[in-house]
Design a protein around this motif. Structure first.
Motif, PDB file in Angstrom:
ATOM      1  N   GLY A  13       0.808  -1.204   0.000  1.00  0.00           N
ATOM      2  CA  GLY A  13       0.000   0.000   0.000  1.00  0.00           C
ATOM      3  C   GLY A  13       0.845   1.258   0.000  1.00  0.00           C
ATOM      4  O   GLY A  13       0.570   2.211  -0.730  1.00  0.00           O
ATOM      5  N   ASP A  14       1.900   1.257   0.829  1.00  0.00           N
ATOM      6  CA  ASP A  14       2.797   2.414   0.876  1.00  0.00           C
ATOM      7  C   ASP A  14       3.465   2.661  -0.474  1.00  0.00           C
ATOM      8  O   ASP A  14       3.725   3.801  -0.850  1.00  0.00           O
ATOM      9  N   TRP A  15       3.752   1.601  -1.193  1.00  0.00           N
ATOM     10  CA  TRP A  15       4.389   1.716  -2.502  1.00  0.00           C
ATOM     11  C   TRP A  15       3.365   1.853  -3.624  1.00  0.00           C
ATOM     12  O   TRP A  15       3.724   1.836  -4.806  1.00  0.00           O
ATOM     13  N   LEU A  35      -3.294  -6.291  -1.524  1.00  0.00           N
ATOM     14  CA  LEU A  35      -2.783  -7.650  -1.398  1.00  0.00           C
ATOM     15  C   LEU A  35      -3.942  -8.631  -1.449  1.00  0.00           C
ATOM     16  O   LEU A  35      -4.866  -8.557  -0.642  1.00  0.00           O
ATOM     17  N   ALA A  36      -3.939  -9.524  -2.414  1.00  0.00           N
ATOM     18  CA  ALA A  36      -5.000 -10.519  -2.546  1.00  0.00           C
ATOM     19  C   ALA A  36      -4.631 -11.788  -1.790  1.00  0.00           C
ATOM     20  O   ALA A  36      -5.417 -12.318  -1.017  1.00  0.00           O
ATOM     21  N   ARG A  37      -3.446 -12.274  -2.012  1.00  0.00           N
ATOM     22  CA  ARG A  37      -2.934 -13.467  -1.327  1.00  0.00           C
ATOM     23  C   ARG A  37      -1.437 -13.496  -1.538  1.00  0.00           C
ATOM     24  O   ARG A  37      -0.916 -12.885  -2.478  1.00  0.00           O
ATOM     25  N   ALA A  38      -0.758 -14.191  -0.675  1.00  0.00           N
ATOM     26  CA  ALA A  38       0.697 -14.203  -0.778  1.00  0.00           C
ATOM     27  C   ALA A  38       1.271 -15.523  -0.270  1.00  0.00           C
ATOM     28  O   ALA A  38       0.691 -16.184   0.592  1.00  0.00           O
ATOM     29  N   SER A  64       6.378  -7.833 -11.818  1.00  0.00           N
ATOM     30  CA  SER A  64       5.091  -7.827 -12.493  1.00  0.00           C
ATOM     31  C   SER A  64       5.157  -7.070 -13.809  1.00  0.00           C
ATOM     32  O   SER A  64       4.152  -6.860 -14.458  1.00  0.00           O
ATOM     33  N   GLY A  65       6.339  -6.584 -14.162  1.00  0.00           N
ATOM     34  CA  GLY A  65       6.489  -5.823 -15.393  1.00  0.00           C
ATOM     35  C   GLY A  65       6.457  -4.330 -15.184  1.00  0.00           C
ATOM     36  O   GLY A  65       6.578  -3.571 -16.121  1.00  0.00           O
ATOM     37  N   ASP A  66       6.289  -3.872 -13.956  1.00  0.00           N
ATOM     38  CA  ASP A  66       6.227  -2.450 -13.649  1.00  0.00           C
ATOM     39  C   ASP A  66       7.524  -1.964 -12.994  1.00  0.00           C
ATOM     40  O   ASP A  66       7.513  -1.217 -12.031  1.00  0.00           O
ATOM     41  N   ASP A  67       8.641  -2.407 -13.502  1.00  0.00           N
ATOM     42  CA  ASP A  67       9.935  -2.024 -12.919  1.00  0.00           C
ATOM     43  C   ASP A  67      10.222  -0.549 -13.098  1.00  0.00           C
ATOM     44  O   ASP A  67       9.826   0.057 -14.073  1.00  0.00           O
ATOM     45  N   GLU A  68      10.943  -0.017 -12.139  1.00  0.00           N
ATOM     46  CA  GLU A  68      11.353   1.376 -12.248  1.00  0.00           C
ATOM     47  C   GLU A  68      12.850   1.450 -12.383  1.00  0.00           C
ATOM     48  O   GLU A  68      13.573   0.631 -11.976  1.00  0.00           O
TER      49      GLU A  68
END
Length: 78
Positions: free
Chosen positions: A17-19, A24-27, A74-78
């Motif tokens: 959430g902070d990022w 979060l669905a499951r982990a 997930s493909g959203d790298d910075e």
């Protein structure tokens, strides 16, 4: 173990959430732990309610992501 899973879920949800990574669905968390004697143990913790078959599926999905991207993102790298 259920209390540990709930604390892990809360910590992950807060970090994601902070990022601003979404809800979060499951982990599945896989960690190598060292005890006081230095012996290694593998710990697999899932968020509450994740069945064993889903744990295996999430692990396979994560492994495939690491294999294809080299980073498990997930493909959203910075």
């Amino acid at each position: 173990m259920n209390e540990l899973a709930e604390e892990v879920e809360a910590a992950l949800a807060e970090v994601f959430g902070d990022w601003e990574l979404g809800l979060l669905a499951r982990a599945v968390v896989i960690a190598e732990l060292l005890d006081e004697d230095g012996a290694r143990a593998l710990s697999v913790i899932t968020t509450p309610g994740v069945p064993d078959w889903d744990t295996v599926g999430l692990c396979r999905y994560g492994a495939l992501s690491v294999e294809t991207t080299g980073r498990g993102s997930s493909g959203d790298d910075e």
